[in-house]
Design an enzyme around this catalytic site. Structure first.
Site, PDB file in Angstrom:
ATOM      1  N   ASP A 236      94.249 -23.142 -26.725  1.00 21.94           N
ATOM      2  CA  ASP A 236      93.044 -23.165 -26.572  1.00 21.94           C
ATOM      3  C   ASP A 236      92.268 -22.320 -27.557  1.00 21.94           C
ATOM      4  O   ASP A 236      92.672 -20.858 -27.657  1.00 21.94           O
ATOM      5  CB  ASP A 236      92.442 -22.794 -25.267  1.00 21.94           C
ATOM      6  CG  ASP A 236      91.066 -22.528 -24.856  1.00 21.94           C
ATOM      7  OD1 ASP A 236      90.385 -23.577 -25.131  1.00 21.94           O
ATOM      8  OD2 ASP A 236      90.705 -21.491 -24.710  1.00 21.94           O
ATOM      9  N   GLU A 330      92.605 -28.737 -29.744  1.00 10.10           N
ATOM     10  CA  GLU A 330      91.555 -29.250 -29.693  1.00 10.10           C
ATOM     11  C   GLU A 330      90.886 -29.787 -30.821  1.00 10.10           C
ATOM     12  O   GLU A 330      90.898 -29.167 -31.872  1.00 10.10           O
ATOM     13  CB  GLU A 330      90.706 -28.498 -28.562  1.00 10.10           C
ATOM     14  CG  GLU A 330      90.494 -27.141 -29.199  1.00 10.10           C
ATOM     15  CD  GLU A 330      89.751 -26.061 -28.217  1.00 10.10           C
ATOM     16  OE1 GLU A 330      88.889 -26.562 -27.606  1.00 10.10           O
ATOM     17  OE2 GLU A 330      90.462 -25.067 -27.950  1.00 10.10           O
ATOM     18  N   CYS A 382      91.441 -27.791 -12.925  1.00 11.28           N
ATOM     19  CA  CYS A 382      92.574 -26.858 -12.550  1.00 11.28           C
ATOM     20  C   CYS A 382      93.679 -27.655 -13.199  1.00 11.28           C
ATOM     21  O   CYS A 382      93.969 -28.759 -12.641  1.00 11.28           O
ATOM     22  CB  CYS A 382      92.631 -27.029 -10.801  1.00 11.28           C
ATOM     23  SG  CYS A 382      94.032 -26.261 -10.210  1.00 11.28           S
ATOM     24  N   CYS A 385      95.817 -29.122  -9.922  1.00 16.64           N
ATOM     25  CA  CYS A 385      95.885 -30.344  -9.071  1.00 16.64           C
ATOM     26  C   CYS A 385      94.714 -31.165  -9.678  1.00 16.64           C
ATOM     27  O   CYS A 385      94.272 -32.002  -8.869  1.00 16.64           O
ATOM     28  CB  CYS A 385      95.378 -29.691  -7.587  1.00 16.64           C
ATOM     29  SG  CYS A 385      93.743 -28.911  -7.603  1.00 16.64           S
ATOM     30  N   CYS A 406      91.669 -21.831  -7.768  1.00 19.23           N
ATOM     31  CA  CYS A 406      91.149 -23.267  -7.653  1.00 19.23           C
ATOM     32  C   CYS A 406      90.677 -23.138  -6.175  1.00 19.23           C
ATOM     33  O   CYS A 406      91.744 -22.771  -5.097  1.00 19.23           O
ATOM     34  CB  CYS A 406      92.159 -24.016  -8.087  1.00 19.23           C
ATOM     35  SG  CYS A 406      91.931 -25.843  -7.350  1.00 19.23           S
ATOM     36  N   CYS A 409      93.447 -26.087  -4.499  1.00 15.97           N
ATOM     37  CA  CYS A 409      95.069 -25.858  -4.088  1.00 15.97           C
ATOM     38  C   CYS A 409      95.447 -24.306  -4.315  1.00 15.97           C
ATOM     39  O   CYS A 409      96.445 -23.985  -4.032  1.00 15.97           O
ATOM     40  CB  CYS A 409      95.896 -26.438  -5.202  1.00 15.97           C
ATOM     41  SG  CYS A 409      95.565 -25.769  -6.972  1.00 15.97           S
ATOM     42  N   ASP A 416      91.556 -19.273 -20.063  1.00 14.65           N
ATOM     43  CA  ASP A 416      92.003 -19.766 -21.222  1.00 14.65           C
ATOM     44  C   ASP A 416      93.278 -20.275 -21.265  1.00 14.65           C
ATOM     45  O   ASP A 416      93.655 -21.278 -21.922  1.00 14.65           O
ATOM     46  CB  ASP A 416      91.716 -18.843 -22.636  1.00 14.65           C
ATOM     47  CG  ASP A 416      90.490 -18.360 -22.666  1.00 14.65           C
ATOM     48  OD1 ASP A 416      89.326 -18.961 -22.441  1.00 14.65           O
ATOM     49  OD2 ASP A 416      90.255 -17.118 -23.312  1.00 14.65           O
TER      50      ASP A 416
HETATM   51 ZN   LIG Z   1      93.924 -26.725  -8.101  1.00 11.21          ZN
END
Ligand SMILES: [Zn+2]
Length: 443
Positions: A236, A330, A382, A385, A406, A409, A416
């Site tokens: 990233d 990216e 995330c 998940c 998150c 989860c 980053d």
């Molecule tokens: Zn998650």
């Protein structure tokens, strides 16, 4: 097994040290090359409809680029006709037949003109080909190498770096058209794979340095394919550091770069001060010794910054490519840059684009894969998940949220690092999509 080599070309840039006489010959050719190119540009548009470019049907020139003569007649773009160069040389400009003028330079100038038009036909954004300016900071010309069978047979039997009309004599000397033997400094080992010299360009930098760039070709590859590492990485690019990769490594922006930049600012201010003073005293800038001296100092600092940055980018890109089978970055085009001026500025500053370009050309050199993915949602999702922040009554992460948890989860994330994991995942997904069955190679 038959081996297909893609990387059978490479560039070799060598610092040269011409003497005064040789410099004069270089300048004659630089000026002539620009002259021929600009003459052709000036003759670019014609009202005769006789000539039709092969590319007219395939790549028509958009209406906003059309030109008309004063009677309102549509002008067509002409390319050089066979007699075009002769008209320029023989009729009005006998000095182009000077003994110091390299005839290969003349045909290369013509080729540059043609390829500028061909490029425009395919990519309009740069506009129609423009005049080359005498004041441009980098000046140069291109020429080509020739092999004669006698010379080749006498020296090794196959075309090499050492038996053409342009040739490397030893570690300290190279032979170039019209100027003869020039002192060089070979900073790297010469390739050992039956390379031959194709195109050659001679350049003068604003620092006063001269360089010759050789385009080398070979039937064999210039690089070796490395063994597989079974390692994949995503990264990233962000504004706080240079990059964060999917293994959690962070690469900072180099510090020396900031230091030298503040010095550059100072010297640049001094330069404009000297320019103003000369103007007030009614002196021409090119006559003002102090101004010219300062101008060269600024140019030297500029090239120092540029070199340091390039070294940093080269080292980092080579390390990433050598240590991983797959590298995923990216796509900057998809990052909405125009909305964020500060971000756009900093991108050109740290050289992200150059960096991505390096990864792209180095990957095949070492038998690696590099892909760019659309970075949208890579920060907000995330990586464990796939829950996306901003959905299900949650708030989007802001730039100040360096760490987050998150809500779905409960994985704890560093922003980053999480983004780079998502970038790697996107790349892996992209890879499964982009390979049609018949192209999969089974070993
Ligand atoms: Zn998650």
């Amino acid at each position: 097994m038959e081996q297909i080599e893609e990387q059978n070309m490479m560039g070799l840039k060598i610092r040269i040290y011409p003497n005064h006489r040789q410099e004069n010959i270089f300048w004659k050719n630089i000026n002539a090359s620009r002259f021929v190119y600009n003459k052709l540009i000036a003759n670019s548009w014609t009202d005769s409809a006789v000539y039709k470019n092969k590319l007219d049907d395939k790549f028509p020139i958009p209406q906003k680029y059309w030109k008309y003569n004063k009677n309102g007649k549509l002008l067509k773009q002409s390319t050089v006709r066979l007699t075009g160069r002769l008209r320029i040389t023989k009729d009005k400009y006998p000095w182009l037949g000077d003994k110091d003028i390299d005839s290969d330079m003349l045909s290369k100038a013509e080729m540059s003109y043609k390829s500028a038009w061909n490029l425009f036909r395919k990519v309009h954004s740069a506009g129609t080909p423009k005049f080359k300016r005498k004041s441009a900071s980098i000046q140069g010309y291109r020429t080509s190498n020739h092999y004669s069978s006698t010379m080749v047979n006498k020296n090794g039997g196959v075309p090499s770096l050492f038996n053409g009309s342009i040739k490397i004599i030893d570690n300290k000397h190279i032979k170039l058209p019209k100027v003869g033997i020039v002192k060089v400094k070979l900073s790297r080992q010469l390739p050992t794979n039956n390379a031959r010299i194709a195109t050659v360009s001679i350049k003068h930098l604003p620092t006063g340095e001269w360089f010759v760039s050789l385009l080398l070709k070979s039937d064999q590859s210039f690089t070796t394919k490395l063994p597989e590492t079974n390692s994949q990485v995503g990264f990233d690019l962000n504004t706080e550091n240079f990059l964060t990769d999917s293994n959690g490594n962070t690469i900072d922006n180099p510090r020396y770069y900031r230091i030298i930049k503040s010095r550059l600012k100072k010297e640049q201010r001094k330069l404009s001060r000297r320019g103003r003073r000369a103007k007030q005293e009614g002196r021409k800038l090119w006559k003002s010794k102090n101004y010219q001296k300062q101008k060269q100092l600024v140019a030297k600092l500029h090239s120092k910054v540029k070199n340091q940055r390039l070294n940093f980018l080269h080292q980092l890109s080579t390390t990433l490519i050598k240590n991983h089978d797959l590298v995923v970055g990216e796509n900057l085009k998809s990052k909405n840059l125009l909305k964020n001026h500060a971000l756009a500025m900093s991108i050109s500053d740290v050289g992200w684009r150059t960096f991505l370009g390096m990864l792209e050309y180095k990957a095949p050199m070492y038998g690696r894969t590099f892909i760019e993915v659309n970075p949208s949602y890579t920060t907000q999702t995330c990586s464990e998940c796939s829950f996306r922040m901003g959905t299900n009554n949650t708030n989007k992460l802001t730039l100040s949220d360096r760490k987050w948890e998150c809500p779905n989860c409960h994985t704890k994330h560093i922003r980053d690092w999480n983004a780079s994991k998502n970038i790697l995942n996107k790349g892996l997904l992209e890879l499964t999509k982009s390979v049609p069955d018949e192209e999969v190679v089974y070993r």
